[in-house]
Design a protein around this motif. Structure first.
Motif, PDB file in Angstrom:
ATOM      1  N   GLY A 257       0.830  -1.198   0.000  1.00  0.00           N
ATOM      2  CA  GLY A 257       0.000   0.000   0.000  1.00  0.00           C
ATOM      3  C   GLY A 257       0.859   1.240   0.000  1.00  0.00           C
ATOM      4  O   GLY A 257       2.061   1.202   0.311  1.00  0.00           O
ATOM      5  N   TYR A 258       0.254   2.363  -0.335  1.00  0.00           N
ATOM      6  CA  TYR A 258       0.973   3.642  -0.445  1.00  0.00           C
ATOM      7  C   TYR A 258       0.293   4.653   0.468  1.00  0.00           C
ATOM      8  O   TYR A 258      -0.871   5.006   0.261  1.00  0.00           O
ATOM      9  N   ALA A 259       1.017   5.077   1.502  1.00  0.00           N
ATOM     10  CA  ALA A 259       0.447   5.938   2.531  1.00  0.00           C
ATOM     11  C   ALA A 259       0.804   7.394   2.276  1.00  0.00           C
ATOM     12  O   ALA A 259       1.890   7.710   1.775  1.00  0.00           O
ATOM     13  N   GLY A 260      -0.113   8.263   2.669  1.00  0.00           N
ATOM     14  CA  GLY A 260       0.130   9.695   2.518  1.00  0.00           C
ATOM     15  C   GLY A 260      -1.102  10.488   2.900  1.00  0.00           C
ATOM     16  O   GLY A 260      -2.106   9.938   3.364  1.00  0.00           O
ATOM     17  N   ARG A 261      -1.026  11.787   2.691  1.00  0.00           N
ATOM     18  CA  ARG A 261      -2.136  12.687   2.993  1.00  0.00           C
ATOM     19  C   ARG A 261      -2.604  13.324   1.698  1.00  0.00           C
ATOM     20  O   ARG A 261      -1.794  13.883   0.942  1.00  0.00           O
ATOM     21  N   ILE A 262      -3.886  13.236   1.438  1.00  0.00           N
ATOM     22  CA  ILE A 262      -4.432  13.795   0.199  1.00  0.00           C
ATOM     23  C   ILE A 262      -4.333  15.315   0.255  1.00  0.00           C
ATOM     24  O   ILE A 262      -4.888  15.952   1.148  1.00  0.00           O
ATOM     25  N   ALA A 263      -3.595  15.902  -0.687  1.00  0.00           N
ATOM     26  CA  ALA A 263      -3.394  17.353  -0.702  1.00  0.00           C
ATOM     27  C   ALA A 263      -4.581  18.082  -1.309  1.00  0.00           C
ATOM     28  O   ALA A 263      -4.921  19.184  -0.879  1.00  0.00           O
ATOM     29  N   SER A 264      -5.225  17.462  -2.289  1.00  0.00           N
ATOM     30  CA  SER A 264      -6.395  18.081  -2.913  1.00  0.00           C
ATOM     31  C   SER A 264      -7.210  17.010  -3.621  1.00  0.00           C
ATOM     32  O   SER A 264      -6.725  15.919  -3.922  1.00  0.00           O
ATOM     33  N   GLY A 265      -8.475  17.335  -3.862  1.00  0.00           N
ATOM     34  CA  GLY A 265      -9.354  16.413  -4.561  1.00  0.00           C
ATOM     35  C   GLY A 265      -9.901  15.317  -3.668  1.00  0.00           C
ATOM     36  O   GLY A 265      -9.842  15.403  -2.444  1.00  0.00           O
ATOM     37  N   GLU A 266     -10.416  14.283  -4.292  1.00  0.00           N
ATOM     38  CA  GLU A 266     -10.961  13.142  -3.568  1.00  0.00           C
ATOM     39  C   GLU A 266     -10.601  11.855  -4.294  1.00  0.00           C
ATOM     40  O   GLU A 266     -10.322  11.857  -5.497  1.00  0.00           O
ATOM     41  N   LEU A 267     -10.623  10.759  -3.543  1.00  0.00           N
ATOM     42  CA  LEU A 267     -10.179   9.482  -4.075  1.00  0.00           C
ATOM     43  C   LEU A 267     -11.160   8.397  -3.667  1.00  0.00           C
ATOM     44  O   LEU A 267     -11.580   8.327  -2.502  1.00  0.00           O
ATOM     45  N   ARG A 268     -11.533   7.530  -4.625  1.00  0.00           N
ATOM     46  CA  ARG A 268     -12.485   6.452  -4.379  1.00  0.00           C
ATOM     47  C   ARG A 268     -11.953   5.144  -4.973  1.00  0.00           C
ATOM     48  O   ARG A 268     -11.200   5.169  -5.962  1.00  0.00           O
ATOM     49  N   PRO A 269     -12.357   4.020  -4.407  1.00  0.00           N
ATOM     50  CA  PRO A 269     -12.044   2.737  -5.049  1.00  0.00           C
ATOM     51  C   PRO A 269     -12.615   2.711  -6.464  1.00  0.00           C
ATOM     52  O   PRO A 269     -13.730   3.160  -6.713  1.00  0.00           O
ATOM     53  N   GLY A 270     -11.843   2.206  -7.395  1.00  0.00           N
ATOM     54  CA  GLY A 270     -12.266   2.166  -8.791  1.00  0.00           C
ATOM     55  C   GLY A 270     -11.733   3.309  -9.622  1.00  0.00           C
ATOM     56  O   GLY A 270     -11.773   3.252 -10.866  1.00  0.00           O
ATOM     57  N   ASP A 271     -11.213   4.370  -8.987  1.00  0.00           N
ATOM     58  CA  ASP A 271     -10.670   5.512  -9.744  1.00  0.00           C
ATOM     59  C   ASP A 271      -9.423   5.082 -10.516  1.00  0.00           C
ATOM     60  O   ASP A 271      -8.589   4.314 -10.017  1.00  0.00           O
ATOM     61  N   GLU A 272      -9.290   5.595 -11.722  1.00  0.00           N
ATOM     62  CA  GLU A 272      -8.088   5.347 -12.516  1.00  0.00           C
ATOM     63  C   GLU A 272      -7.100   6.483 -12.242  1.00  0.00           C
ATOM     64  O   GLU A 272      -7.431   7.656 -12.410  1.00  0.00           O
ATOM     65  N   VAL A 273      -5.901   6.122 -11.814  1.00  0.00           N
ATOM     66  CA  VAL A 273      -4.904   7.124 -11.425  1.00  0.00           C
ATOM     67  C   VAL A 273      -3.630   6.918 -12.222  1.00  0.00           C
ATOM     68  O   VAL A 273      -3.367   5.839 -12.768  1.00  0.00           O
ATOM     69  N   VAL A 274      -2.852   7.983 -12.283  1.00  0.00           N
ATOM     70  CA  VAL A 274      -1.553   7.939 -12.937  1.00  0.00           C
ATOM     71  C   VAL A 274      -0.490   8.254 -11.900  1.00  0.00           C
ATOM     72  O   VAL A 274      -0.656   9.169 -11.082  1.00  0.00           O
ATOM     73  N   VAL A 275       0.581   7.478 -11.906  1.00  0.00           N
ATOM     74  CA  VAL A 275       1.709   7.701 -11.002  1.00  0.00           C
ATOM     75  C   VAL A 275       2.648   8.692 -11.675  1.00  0.00           C
ATOM     76  O   VAL A 275       3.171   8.430 -12.763  1.00  0.00           O
ATOM     77  N   GLN A 276       2.827   9.831 -11.046  1.00  0.00           N
ATOM     78  CA  GLN A 276       3.697  10.857 -11.638  1.00  0.00           C
ATOM     79  C   GLN A 276       4.957  11.020 -10.796  1.00  0.00           C
ATOM     80  O   GLN A 276       4.898  10.933  -9.574  1.00  0.00           O
ATOM     81  N   PRO A 277       6.111  11.178 -11.431  1.00  0.00           N
ATOM     82  CA  PRO A 277       6.297  11.559 -12.843  1.00  0.00           C
ATOM     83  C   PRO A 277       6.422  10.405 -13.833  1.00  0.00           C
ATOM     84  O   PRO A 277       6.596  10.639 -15.031  1.00  0.00           O
ATOM     85  N   SER A 278       6.362   9.137 -13.394  1.00  0.00           N
ATOM     86  CA  SER A 278       6.627   8.027 -14.310  1.00  0.00           C
ATOM     87  C   SER A 278       5.576   7.906 -15.407  1.00  0.00           C
ATOM     88  O   SER A 278       5.869   7.463 -16.520  1.00  0.00           O
TER      89      SER A 278
END
Length: 432
Positions: A257-278
């Protein structure tokens, strides 16, 4: 019988307001905060007793030296100046406040930048006895410039020590006109100017009988009504990864898992995300908060994100929605406030800290410097930036960064430069 007096119950809680006082030396910043603490019943009896017996008290007779409530360092009380930022808390039935008392001396401008970086509002104090022919002091201009650069939406201009000039409306109007000109040149759209006496309490908590010509609210009432930006839920998702969690690696169903604090927006299961900068994409399998799964996490929440497949994600990476990614690059232009006693030197090695990413950076060029007297950017002419200077630079980083403009998303638009040799914080910057 009802034991509660409904008249004391607020109609609505307006949340927490973080504010900072700014201005020149001896404008009365510490005294104003002390007065707010005292009048809002935020001072204990033993504190009042202690400052009434303090050897550095500067008020005659039995009067209270309110500045001693925030100037806690021995050097501050001895010299009668504010050196470091002091944070104080108080509340009213309508709102909670976190107030930062910033120093006014030019050499401590970097301290003011630190305090202002998290503020929702700024109170710019002006000493009415020191403004001659409508010419504002340099620190008033500098602090107004910094407040504007940092994106502070609410600026309150408190013209202090009006009691020492007999509450002269003509002087007040002259100062208001001078600040209106300053605001126009800095492109400050919203501000409020009011006459006060921090020491006597006029127009601080209650309206003053000395200013029948002033039809605005007292300071505390104004602060209670100021709007505060809600958590940036409606903005694009930015999730800086702080830590990669892994256990059960010997098993087929091991956890990653990847831990952190959401800086902005919202996140839900099923969302398609991009890992940046890769630029690698994946889908969110689950969002964990402590020991349970949640259906949605919003800005400000600390969570652990589990993706539907194993991808290369490290500390410093940013998860964004595929539909609204951050800008990725290595070459940037930014506005910086130079904090180090050692001037900027492009030949030196600097480290850049942005979000959870730490990488090396090279300053390419100093484009402009801000002339605080003329209130405009001027070409650097090959000159460097010294301590407390504000300027625009270009720089390159070793690793690519996922960034946004500071005006849009401060969490991914702000950074600091660290001198790699001395480990001193060299500059605070805002990407443009």
């Amino acid at each position: 019988m009802n034991a509660v007096n409904d008249s004391f119950l607020p109609a609505a809680d307006h949340g927490v307001l973080r504010l900072i006082t700014a201005g020149s030396v001896d404008d009365g910043k510490s005294t104003l905060i002390g007065r707010l603490l005292y009048d809002s019943k935020g001072v204990f009896a033993d504190q009042l007793d202690a400052i009434s017996r303090a050897k550095y008290k500067r008020v005659a007779g039995d009067g209270i030296d309110f500045a001693l409530l925030t100037d806690g360092l021995e050097a501050e009380r001895e010299q009668g100046i504010t050196i470091d930022v002091a944070y104080r808390y108080f509340s009213t039935p309508l709102r909670k406040f976190i107030v930062a008392d910033a120093p006014g001396h030019e050499q401590y401008t970097r301290n003011m930048v630190t305090g202002a970086s998290t503020a929702d509002a700024a109170i710019i104090l002006i000493d009415a006895t020191r403004v001659t022919d409508g010419q504002l002091l340099t620190q008033t201009k500098r602090h107004s410039t910094i407040a504007h650069l940092l994106g502070i939406r609410h600026i309150v201009v408190a013209v202090n020590k009006m009691d020492l000039i007999g509450w002269d409306q003509t002087v007040f109007e002259r100062i208001r006109a001078a600040y209106a000109d300053l605001a126009a040149r800095l492109q400050i759209e919203q501000y409020h100017v009011m006459p006060i006496s921090a020491l006597e309490g006029d127009n601080v908590v209650n309206r003053s009988a000395h200013t029948p010509w002033y039809d605005g609210p007292p300071l505390l009432m104004l602060l209670e009504q100021l709007g505060v930006d809600a958590a940036p839920v409606e903005q694009p998702l930015r999730f800086p990864v702080q830590w990669v969690l892994r256990h059960g690696g010997a098993r087929v169903d091991d956890f990653r898992g990847y831990a952190g604090r959401i800086a902005s927006g919202e996140l839900r299961p099923g969302d398609e995300v991009v890992v940046q900068p890769s630029g690698v994409t994946a889908r969110v399998k689950s969002v964990l908060s402590f020991d349970r799964e949640v259906d949605v996490a919003v800005a400000g929440d600390s969570v652990t994100v589990v993706l539907d497949r194993d991808v290369d994600v490290s500390r410093g990476d940013v998860l964004s929605h595929v539909a609204a990614p951050a800008r990725v690059g290595r070459d940037f232009e930014a506005e910086v406030c130079w904090l180090d006693a050692q001037a900027l030197n492009p030949a030196r090695k600097y480290l850049l800290k942005q979000g959870t990413r730490l990488t090396s950076a090279k300053v390419r060029e100093v484009l402009t410097r801000r002339d605080i007297h003329e209130l405009q950017e001027v070409p650097s002419g090959g000159e460097s930036l010294s301590m407390n200077d504000i300027g625009r630079i270009t720089f390159s980083t070793r690793e690519a960064l996922a960034v946004d403009a500071y005006a849009d998303l401060p969490a991914t638009g702000a950074f600091i430069l660290i001198d790699a040799a001395t480990h001193q914080t060299a500059a605070a910057g805002m990407l443009r």
